[in-house]
Write a protein that holds these residues in place. Structure first.
Motif, mmCIF file in Angstrom:
data_model
loop_
_atom_site.group_PDB
_atom_site.id
_atom_site.type_symbol
_atom_site.label_atom_id
_atom_site.label_comp_id
_atom_site.label_asym_id
_atom_site.label_seq_id
_atom_site.Cartn_x
_atom_site.Cartn_y
_atom_site.Cartn_z
ATOM 1 N N SER A 10 0.852 -1.198 0.000
ATOM 2 C CA SER A 10 0.000 0.000 0.000
ATOM 3 C C SER A 10 0.889 1.249 0.000
ATOM 4 O O SER A 10 0.528 2.279 -0.568
ATOM 5 C CB SER A 10 -0.882 0.042 1.251
ATOM 6 N N PHE A 11 2.044 1.142 0.668
ATOM 7 C CA PHE A 11 2.994 2.255 0.745
ATOM 8 C C PHE A 11 2.287 3.572 1.078
ATOM 9 O O PHE A 11 2.445 4.567 0.375
ATOM 10 C CB PHE A 11 3.813 2.357 -0.552
ATOM 11 N N ARG A 88 8.884 -9.299 -0.355
ATOM 12 C CA ARG A 88 8.161 -8.792 0.816
ATOM 13 C C ARG A 88 9.130 -8.664 1.980
ATOM 14 O O ARG A 88 10.147 -9.364 2.048
ATOM 15 C CB ARG A 88 7.019 -9.732 1.217
ATOM 16 N N GLY A 89 8.807 -7.764 2.902
ATOM 17 C CA GLY A 89 9.617 -7.583 4.100
ATOM 18 C C GLY A 89 8.943 -8.256 5.285
ATOM 19 O O GLY A 89 7.722 -8.321 5.344
ATOM 20 N N PHE A 124 14.809 -0.580 11.439
ATOM 21 C CA PHE A 124 13.558 -0.200 10.769
ATOM 22 C C PHE A 124 12.368 -1.053 11.203
ATOM 23 O O PHE A 124 11.249 -0.848 10.751
ATOM 24 C CB PHE A 124 13.712 -0.313 9.249
ATOM 25 N N ILE A 127 9.121 0.511 12.358
ATOM 26 C CA ILE A 127 8.453 1.516 11.521
ATOM 27 C C ILE A 127 7.248 0.886 10.831
ATOM 28 O O ILE A 127 7.375 -0.126 10.142
ATOM 29 C CB ILE A 127 9.428 2.094 10.460
HETATM 30 P P1 ADP Z 1 0.530 -4.104 2.666
HETATM 31 O O1 ADP Z 1 -0.665 -3.230 2.897
HETATM 32 O O2 ADP Z 1 0.470 -4.910 1.411
HETATM 33 O O3 ADP Z 1 0.973 -4.930 3.861
HETATM 34 P P2 ADP Z 1 2.679 -2.239 3.213
HETATM 35 O O4 ADP Z 1 2.901 -0.999 2.419
HETATM 36 O O5 ADP Z 1 2.229 -2.065 4.629
HETATM 37 O O6 ADP Z 1 1.677 -3.081 2.345
HETATM 38 O O7 ADP Z 1 3.990 -3.145 3.227
HETATM 39 C C1 ADP Z 1 4.584 -3.616 2.054
HETATM 40 C C2 ADP Z 1 5.677 -4.610 2.421
HETATM 41 O O8 ADP Z 1 6.684 -3.964 3.162
HETATM 42 C C3 ADP Z 1 5.215 -5.771 3.299
HETATM 43 O O9 ADP Z 1 5.941 -6.934 2.935
HETATM 44 C C4 ADP Z 1 5.592 -5.344 4.685
HETATM 45 O O10 ADP Z 1 5.805 -6.454 5.551
HETATM 46 C C5 ADP Z 1 6.884 -4.626 4.402
HETATM 47 N N1 ADP Z 1 7.191 -3.620 5.410
HETATM 48 C C6 ADP Z 1 6.352 -2.813 6.063
HETATM 49 N N2 ADP Z 1 6.999 -2.018 6.943
HETATM 50 C C7 ADP Z 1 8.306 -2.350 6.844
HETATM 51 C C8 ADP Z 1 9.496 -1.918 7.517
HETATM 52 N N3 ADP Z 1 9.477 -1.007 8.471
HETATM 53 N N4 ADP Z 1 10.660 -2.486 7.157
HETATM 54 C C9 ADP Z 1 10.687 -3.434 6.192
HETATM 55 N N5 ADP Z 1 9.616 -3.914 5.554
HETATM 56 C C10 ADP Z 1 8.437 -3.371 5.857
#
Ligand code: ADP
Length: 150
Positions: A10-11, A88-89, A124, A127
């Protein structure tokens, strides 16, 4: 074979944690598409086109990274873009549980798509876009958490 990954999310907003995942992903993949999804269940705080242009600015000198928006099932969108990897993170066990089921659905939808997880760097891992949105609504300073000004 060219290794193209899609990094969907979603970013809302894109954070320093997301940036770290992309930068580390660049050592694994030839190309990364940052794909901002229109999430049907969440109303956005930051406009999708604003976020797209902010992220594009960061990577303006890097032709291995592109930024797109999409409005369909991620696994199908990856196929359309000839991306065989989904990046994915993973921050914590909650992310893990959620990502595990998404990855298994994605595998059924598109067997050619391999999900690759990168463990978040400790600095991170706390966050979250959700918290940053909350801070921003109440006009708190978010500059330490995002890689651009909003
Ligand atoms: P979604 O709504 O699809 O979960 P996000 O924008 O929240 O989208 O996250 C996109 C990806 O980035 C996911 O794999 C999430 O786990 C990862 N992510 C979110 N926050 C962080 C962070 N602080 N560090 C690394 N990865 C992250």
């Amino acid at each position: 074979m060219m290794k193209r990954a899609i990094f969907p999310g979603s970013f809302d907003p894109f954070t320093n944690g997301h940036l770290d995942i992309v930068n580390r992903g660049l050592s694994l993949f030839d190309e990364i598409i940052i794909a901002i999804g229109h999430n049907t269940t969440k109303k956005r705080h930051f406009e999708i086109e604003l976020m797209k242009s902010k992220i594009e600015n960061i990577f303006s000198n890097n032709n291995k990274v592109s930024v797109k928006t999409y409005n369909q099932i991620t696994a199908h969108y990856a196929k359309e873009n000839e991306a065989n990897y989904l990046l994915r993170g993973l921050r914590n066990i909650t992310d893990f549980e959620y990502e595990k089921s998404i990855a298994s659905f994605n595998k059924n939808l598109n067997p050619d798509l391999e999900t690759i997880f990168l463990i978040t760097a400790p600095e991170f891992s706390n966050i979250s876009s959700t918290i940053i949105r909350e801070l921003h609504k109440f006009e708190a300073d978010i500059t330490n958490y995002i890689p651009f000004e909003l």
